[in-house]
Design a protein around this motif. Structure first.
Motif, mmCIF file in Angstrom:
data_model
loop_
_atom_site.group_PDB
_atom_site.id
_atom_site.type_symbol
_atom_site.label_atom_id
_atom_site.label_comp_id
_atom_site.label_asym_id
_atom_site.label_seq_id
_atom_site.Cartn_x
_atom_site.Cartn_y
_atom_site.Cartn_z
ATOM 1 N N GLU A 220 0.828 -1.212 0.000
ATOM 2 C CA GLU A 220 0.000 0.000 0.000
ATOM 3 C C GLU A 220 0.861 1.260 0.000
ATOM 4 O OE1 GLU A 220 -4.037 1.921 1.883
ATOM 5 O OE2 GLU A 220 -3.178 0.137 2.829
ATOM 6 N N ASP A 221 1.967 1.236 0.740
ATOM 7 C CA ASP A 221 2.868 2.394 0.729
ATOM 8 C C ASP A 221 3.447 2.624 -0.663
ATOM 9 O OD1 ASP A 221 2.539 3.168 3.320
ATOM 10 O OD2 ASP A 221 4.330 2.165 4.095
ATOM 11 N N VAL B 38 2.055 1.816 -3.515
ATOM 12 C CA VAL B 38 0.977 2.355 -4.353
ATOM 13 C C VAL B 38 0.742 3.825 -4.032
ATOM 14 C CG1 VAL B 38 -1.506 2.256 -4.788
ATOM 15 C CG2 VAL B 38 -0.162 0.148 -4.759
ATOM 16 N N LYS B 39 0.598 4.149 -2.724
ATOM 17 C CA LYS B 39 0.264 5.521 -2.312
ATOM 18 C C LYS B 39 1.413 6.484 -2.601
ATOM 19 C CE LYS B 39 -2.038 8.721 0.122
ATOM 20 N NZ LYS B 39 -1.124 9.848 -0.058
ATOM 21 N N LYS B 40 2.632 6.117 -2.178
ATOM 22 C CA LYS B 40 3.753 7.056 -2.266
ATOM 23 C C LYS B 40 4.322 7.187 -3.671
ATOM 24 C CE LYS B 40 5.171 6.450 2.555
ATOM 25 N NZ LYS B 40 6.236 5.981 3.478
ATOM 26 N N PHE C 169 -6.578 -1.447 -4.327
ATOM 27 C CA PHE C 169 -5.931 -0.151 -4.099
ATOM 28 C C PHE C 169 -6.421 0.868 -5.120
ATOM 29 C CE2 PHE C 169 -2.202 -2.728 -2.304
ATOM 30 C CZ PHE C 169 -2.604 -2.522 -0.990
ATOM 31 N N THR D 149 -9.557 2.372 -4.019
ATOM 32 C CA THR D 149 -9.320 3.298 -2.900
ATOM 33 C C THR D 149 -8.716 4.609 -3.365
ATOM 34 O OG1 THR D 149 -8.957 1.432 -1.400
ATOM 35 C CG2 THR D 149 -8.124 3.581 -0.689
ATOM 36 N N TYR D 150 -7.748 4.517 -4.276
ATOM 37 C CA TYR D 150 -6.966 5.703 -4.642
ATOM 38 C C TYR D 150 -7.312 6.290 -6.015
ATOM 39 C CZ TYR D 150 -4.117 4.558 -0.592
ATOM 40 O OH TYR D 150 -3.692 4.297 0.691
ATOM 41 N N VAL E 102 0.626 6.869 -6.806
ATOM 42 C CA VAL E 102 -0.405 7.913 -6.682
ATOM 43 C C VAL E 102 0.210 9.294 -6.441
ATOM 44 C CG1 VAL E 102 -2.425 8.675 -5.372
ATOM 45 C CG2 VAL E 102 -2.092 6.236 -5.866
ATOM 46 N N ASP E 103 1.004 9.421 -5.366
ATOM 47 C CA ASP E 103 1.504 10.754 -4.991
ATOM 48 C C ASP E 103 2.545 11.295 -5.972
ATOM 49 O OD1 ASP E 103 -0.132 10.584 -2.812
ATOM 50 O OD2 ASP E 103 1.447 10.195 -1.341
ATOM 51 N N GLN F 94 1.124 10.201 -10.139
ATOM 52 C CA GLN F 94 -0.256 10.627 -10.466
ATOM 53 C C GLN F 94 -0.937 9.633 -11.414
ATOM 54 O OE1 GLN F 94 2.222 13.362 -9.137
ATOM 55 N NE2 GLN F 94 2.157 13.796 -11.315
#
Length: 312
Positions: A103-104, A106-108, A141, A144-145, A111-112, A115
Motif C-alpha cells: 500500500e505504501d 501504491v500511495k507514495k 488499491f 481506494t486511490y 499515486v503521490d 499521479q
C-alpha cells in the motif's frame, strides 16, 4: 522521452498511465506492452510512464554480483525512448525501498509521485515487501486511490513466447541468431576504445579494443562474431573476437577486439555501439601466428559473405 530519477521533479499537473517492470532486453514481449501503454495514453489523454528499477533487485537483496543483464541502464533507456514513451522513471532500488508495504508503494510512488490514473500490469505481477501483493490487491488499491487496473492476460504474454531469461541463455550459448529473433533487433554492446597490445596490427588485422565499464553487462559466449557499428554516420562492418587470445597469451582476462573492414581511422577514446549479427566460431589456440593469420583470413571471407548475403 524524459528520463526521471527524482520523481519530485515530475509536473504535478500531469496524469499518467503506468506500467512497471525491469524490462531487461526490451524484447518482443516488452514491445507489445509498450505499444499498448503508448496507445492507451494517447486514447485517454494521459502521459505514458515506464517505472523501472535500478540496480536490479537481485543485486541488492541477494548481493548477487554475478547477475548479468542484457542491457545496461543506459542501453535500456535508449531503446525505450524509441517506443514513443513520455517518461522513463528510474526508481533507485535499495533495501529500504524493498521494505515498503504494497500500500505504501501504491500511495507514495504510483499515486503521490506518478499521479497514476491507470496501471497496465501482467496477470502474474507481484509487488510490495516480500512481493506479497498481486494484481487483485492492486485493483482494490485502485478503488481506494482512484486509478484503473488493466491486466495483461496470460494469453497476451504467452502469445509472444519470449523472456529475458531465454535471451540471456541464448547469448550465453553464443546463439546470436536466436537472441536477436527474440529481441526483434540486434543485441549490442557499448564501450570505449582503449589501447591494446597491437598484435592484430602485426597480423595486418588491426583491432579496436573495447572496454565495457559496467561489470553487470552480459557478454555473449567467447568466440568470433560478425558485427556492425555506426561510425561518423556510416555503417561499418567487421568481425569481433571475445576471448583471452590463447595463441599469444596465457592470461585468463577476457578481451573484446573488433577488426573493421575497409576502414582506417583513429578510434582511441571513442565510444562505440557494436551490433552483433552472426557467430562464426569458437575461439581457438593456434600452433603459430601464421596459422592464426590464415584463420583470420577465412573469418574475413566468411564474414564478408554473410554481410553480402544479408545486405543484398
Amino acid at each position: 522521452m524524459e528520463k526521471v530519477r527524482n520523481f519530485n521533479n515530475l509536473d504535478s499537473k500531469i496524469s499518467t498511465v503506468v506500467t512497471i517492470g525491469t524490462f531487461d532486453g526490451v524484447h518482443l514481449g516488452h514491445q507489445k506492452i509498450l505499444k499498448r501503454l503508448v496507445n492507451t495514453a494517447k486514447e485517454t489523454h494521459l502521459k505514458s510512464v515506464v517505472l523501472t528499477f535500478f540496480p536490479h533487485p537481485r543485486m541488492v537483496l541477494q548481493n548477487d554480483a554475478n547477475i548479468k543483464l542484457i542491457h545496461t541502464i543506459e542501453e535500456r533507456s535508449d531503446i525505450l525512448e524509441q517506443s514513443g514513451l513520455d517518461y522513463l522513471c528510474i526508481q533507485k532500488f535499495t533495501k529500504e525501498f524493498s521494505r515498503l508495504t504494497a500500500e505504501d508503494f501504491v500511495k507514495k510512488i504510483l499515486v503521490d509521485q506518478l499521479q497514476a490514473k491507470r496501471v497496465i500490469i501482467g496477470y502474474d505481477h507481484h509487488f510490495g515487501r516480500n512481493r506479497s501483493a498481486n494484481i487483485n490487491d492492486l485493483r482494490k488499491f485502485g478503488e481506494t486511490y482512484g486509478f484503473e487496473v488493466e491486466e495483461i492476460s496470460a494469453e497476451d504474454v504467452n502469445e509472444v513466447a519470449v523472456s529475458s531469461t531465454k535471451i540471456r541463455k541464448a547469448l550465453e550459448a553464443g546463439d546470436i541468431k536466436k537472441a536477436n529473433n527474440y529481441l526483434g533487433y540486434s543485441f549490442s554492446i557499448n564501450g570505449t576504445v582503449i589501447t591494446g597490445k597491437q598484435i592484430g596490427k602485426q597480423l595486418q588485422y588491426p583491432t579496436a579494443n573495447l572496454e565495457i565499464k559496467e561489470t553487470y553487462k552480459l557478454i555473449p559466449k567467447q568466440g568470433v562474431y560478425v558485427v556492425k557499428s555506426e561510425i561518423d554516420n556510416k555503417s561499418i562492418f567487421g568481425m569481433m573476437n571475445v576471448g583471452t587470445n590463447p595463441t599469444v597469451s596465457d592470461s585468463t582476462k577476457q578481451h573484446i577486439e573488433i577488426h573493421f573492414f575497409d576502414f582506417d581511422a583513429d578510434l582511441y577514446g571513442k565510444s562505440l555501439k557494436i551490433d552483433m549479427l552472426h557467430r562464426l566460431r569458437d575461439e581457438k589456440k593456434f600452433e603459430s601466428m601464421d596459422a592464426l593469420k590464415n584463420q583470420l583470413q577465412q573469418d574475413e571471407e566468411e564474414s564478408r559473405h554473410f554481410i553480402s548475403e544479408t545486405n543484398g
